[in-house]
Design a protein around this motif. Structure first.
Motif, PDB file in Angstrom:
ATOM      1  N   ALA A 181      51.116 -10.427   7.110  1.00 20.52           N
ATOM      2  CA  ALA A 181      49.705 -11.036   7.300  1.00 20.52           C
ATOM      3  C   ALA A 181      49.947 -12.409   6.301  1.00 20.52           C
ATOM      4  O   ALA A 181      49.562 -13.534   6.894  1.00 20.52           O
ATOM      5  N   VAL A 182      50.338 -12.401   5.331  1.00 19.39           N
ATOM      6  CA  VAL A 182      50.637 -13.512   4.410  1.00 19.39           C
ATOM      7  C   VAL A 182      51.448 -14.768   4.806  1.00 19.39           C
ATOM      8  O   VAL A 182      51.156 -15.854   4.928  1.00 19.39           O
ATOM      9  N   GLU A 183      52.454 -14.040   5.814  1.00 11.89           N
ATOM     10  CA  GLU A 183      53.405 -14.946   6.503  1.00 11.89           C
ATOM     11  C   GLU A 183      52.681 -15.660   7.559  1.00 11.89           C
ATOM     12  O   GLU A 183      52.836 -16.855   7.726  1.00 11.89           O
ATOM     13  N   CYS A 184      51.966 -14.925   8.174  1.00 11.16           N
ATOM     14  CA  CYS A 184      51.025 -15.657   9.253  1.00 11.16           C
ATOM     15  C   CYS A 184      49.943 -16.254   8.936  1.00 11.16           C
ATOM     16  O   CYS A 184      49.335 -17.363   9.563  1.00 11.16           O
ATOM     17  N   CYS A 185      49.244 -16.008   8.021  1.00 10.36           N
ATOM     18  CA  CYS A 185      47.982 -16.502   7.232  1.00 10.36           C
ATOM     19  C   CYS A 185      48.098 -17.070   5.872  1.00 10.36           C
ATOM     20  O   CYS A 185      47.591 -16.459   5.114  1.00 10.36           O
ATOM     21  N   PRO A 186      48.845 -17.929   5.523  1.00  7.49           N
ATOM     22  CA  PRO A 186      49.319 -18.077   4.312  1.00  7.49           C
ATOM     23  C   PRO A 186      48.431 -18.947   3.479  1.00  7.49           C
ATOM     24  O   PRO A 186      48.133 -18.976   2.394  1.00  7.49           O
ATOM     25  N   LEU A 187      47.187 -19.488   4.375  1.00  8.75           N
ATOM     26  CA  LEU A 187      46.064 -20.111   3.451  1.00  8.75           C
ATOM     27  C   LEU A 187      44.954 -19.456   3.535  1.00  8.75           C
ATOM     28  O   LEU A 187      43.702 -19.884   3.088  1.00  8.75           O
ATOM     29  N   HIS A 188      44.921 -18.082   3.438  1.00  9.86           N
ATOM     30  CA  HIS A 188      43.653 -17.168   3.228  1.00  9.86           C
ATOM     31  C   HIS A 188      44.100 -16.517   2.014  1.00  9.86           C
ATOM     32  O   HIS A 188      44.870 -15.335   2.050  1.00  9.86           O
ATOM     33  N   LYS A 209      55.103 -12.534  -9.209  1.00  8.41           N
ATOM     34  CA  LYS A 209      55.616 -13.694  -8.307  1.00  8.41           C
ATOM     35  C   LYS A 209      55.015 -13.808  -7.304  1.00  8.41           C
ATOM     36  O   LYS A 209      54.839 -15.198  -6.856  1.00  8.41           O
ATOM     37  N   LEU A 210      54.211 -12.797  -6.749  1.00 12.15           N
ATOM     38  CA  LEU A 210      53.531 -13.137  -5.632  1.00 12.15           C
ATOM     39  C   LEU A 210      52.301 -14.032  -5.791  1.00 12.15           C
ATOM     40  O   LEU A 210      52.213 -15.033  -4.978  1.00 12.15           O
ATOM     41  N   LEU A 211      51.559 -13.846  -6.924  1.00 11.50           N
ATOM     42  CA  LEU A 211      50.507 -14.826  -7.197  1.00 11.50           C
ATOM     43  C   LEU A 211      50.988 -16.221  -7.536  1.00 11.50           C
ATOM     44  O   LEU A 211      50.385 -17.104  -7.287  1.00 11.50           O
ATOM     45  N   ASN A 212      52.086 -16.466  -8.133  1.00 15.58           N
ATOM     46  CA  ASN A 212      52.753 -17.537  -8.484  1.00 15.58           C
ATOM     47  C   ASN A 212      52.966 -18.536  -7.222  1.00 15.58           C
ATOM     48  O   ASN A 212      52.873 -19.499  -6.766  1.00 15.58           O
ATOM     49  N   LYS A 213      53.430 -17.443  -6.179  1.00 18.77           N
ATOM     50  CA  LYS A 213      53.935 -18.222  -4.769  1.00 18.77           C
ATOM     51  C   LYS A 213      52.340 -18.587  -4.115  1.00 18.77           C
ATOM     52  O   LYS A 213      52.341 -19.561  -3.391  1.00 18.77           O
ATOM     53  N   ALA A 214      51.379 -17.466  -4.391  1.00 19.78           N
ATOM     54  CA  ALA A 214      50.039 -18.011  -3.894  1.00 19.78           C
ATOM     55  C   ALA A 214      49.418 -19.268  -4.319  1.00 19.78           C
ATOM     56  O   ALA A 214      48.689 -20.106  -3.799  1.00 19.78           O
ATOM     57  N   ARG A 215      49.507 -19.647  -5.512  1.00 21.02           N
ATOM     58  CA  ARG A 215      49.095 -20.673  -6.381  1.00 21.02           C
ATOM     59  C   ARG A 215      49.961 -21.824  -5.718  1.00 21.02           C
ATOM     60  O   ARG A 215      49.184 -22.902  -5.487  1.00 21.02           O
ATOM     61  N   GLU A 216      51.011 -21.732  -5.485  1.00 20.61           N
ATOM     62  CA  GLU A 216      51.709 -23.046  -4.788  1.00 20.61           C
ATOM     63  C   GLU A 216      51.098 -23.142  -3.269  1.00 20.61           C
ATOM     64  O   GLU A 216      51.090 -24.463  -2.965  1.00 20.61           O
ATOM     65  N   LYS A 217      50.815 -22.120  -2.492  1.00 18.98           N
ATOM     66  CA  LYS A 217      50.441 -22.455  -1.249  1.00 18.98           C
ATOM     67  C   LYS A 217      49.131 -22.866  -1.247  1.00 18.98           C
ATOM     68  O   LYS A 217      48.442 -23.410  -0.501  1.00 18.98           O
TER      69      LYS A 217
END
Length: 317
Positions: A166-173, A191-199
């Protein structure tokens, strides 16, 4: 009958339709409204609301067969209008509803509303799952479909796999990122939350989630620094720090047991936008009292603590 008269009567009917069916007759004679709506359909056949309201009027009058016939014609006239298909699904016999929605999604394959309804009509989880996956094949970036599918997951591992996709398909949610982080172990979640912060560099919810993660694993000494860093990073991104919104976040953190995160949010945001000393004292005391009324005792205590630290010469609470 003039077209303007039809429109006028139709507008009155739309208002009446919001009332109970027994009240409609008190506003307009049903037969007269029926004639008005027929005129609307005749003079403006490309107005889908007219077909829907006509069908509902017949339903209100107890003429369900007539209502079904009207909405069937509506589906023929407006195969690309999802509201007409939804109304048709509601009006038909229950054993015909699946067929109606199947025709609807065939006509409008990118309608999230119709795919959700199609899944709702299935009685077992496996078929609901199948329908939602079919919908996602057509609309892979639909957050609503992904969330509905995740809710059907048999276990956390299945939910995690779905959310990863889902996060691959909807990276801005942000909600999908946070849901996945809650299922991950500590290192993977960081690591995931760091990646989310970048997005999503403008999302305060991610910084708050990082603080909660550290608190959950006993790293309470880092919580205040994380919130402080987060506010600075958001400001650099041009995000306005809404004091009231952050206070609500503090209360929300308290309600789920994250007292350190609650305190860190208050200590870093309570003074924003309140510059004058007298304004601060009155505002903070009022804030604390409101929190107490809502049962947010730790949030109130944090506010009093900040106030006492600023006004050391006179204890405020």
């Amino acid at each position: 009958m003039k077209s303007s008269d039809c429109v006028s009567g139709f507008t009155v009917y739309l208002t009446a339709l919001n009332m109970k069916s027994t009240s409609i007759a008190d506003v307009l004679n049903i037969k007269k409204v029926s004639l008005l709506l027929k005129s609307v359909i005749r003079t403006n056949p490309k107005h889908p609301a007219g077909w829907i309201k006509s069908a509902r009027l017949e339903e209100d009058a107890g003429k369900i067969r007539k209502a079904r016939e009207l909405i069937r014609k509506g589906c023929e006239e407006f195969p690309k209008n999802e509201d007409v298909w939804m109304e048709a699904c509601r009006l038909v016999n229950p054993d015909e509803a699946k067929g109606v929605i199947a025709r609807g999604v065939k006509a409008i394959p990118n309608s999230v509303k119709l795919w959700i309804q199609a899944a709702r009509l299935e009685h077992d989880a496996a078929n609901k799952n199948r329908v939602l996956r079919m919908g996602l094949e057509k609309i892979p970036d639909s957050v609503r479909l992904w969330k509905a599918l995740v809710e059907l997951a048999a276990n956390e591992d299945d939910a995690k796999l779905l959310l990863q996709r889902a996060v691959e398909c909807c990276p801005l949610h942000v909600e999908l990122w946070l849901a996945l982080a809650r299922l991950e172990k500590y290192d993977a979640a960081r690591k995931l939350l760091n990646k989310a912060r970048e997005k999503l560099p403008k999302e305060r919810a991610i910084w708050i989630a990082v603080a909660k993660l550290e608190e959950a694993f006993g790293n309470t000494f880092t919580v205040g620094k994380i919130i402080e860093r987060g506010i600075g990073a958001l400001q650099r991104e041009g995000v306005e720090i809404d004091r009231e919104a952050w206070m609500k976040e503090a209360e929300a953190a308290e309600w789920v047991g994250f007292v350190w995160t609650c305190n860190a949010i208050i200590s870093n945001t309570i003074g924003i936008g309140v510059e004058e000393e007298e304004d601060r004292k009155a505002t903070w005391l009022a804030d604390a009292e409101e929190c107490k009324k809502r049962g947010s005792i730790e949030t109130a205590r944090a506010i009093y603590g900040c106030a006492n630290a600023v006004f050391k010469s006179k204890k405020v609470a």
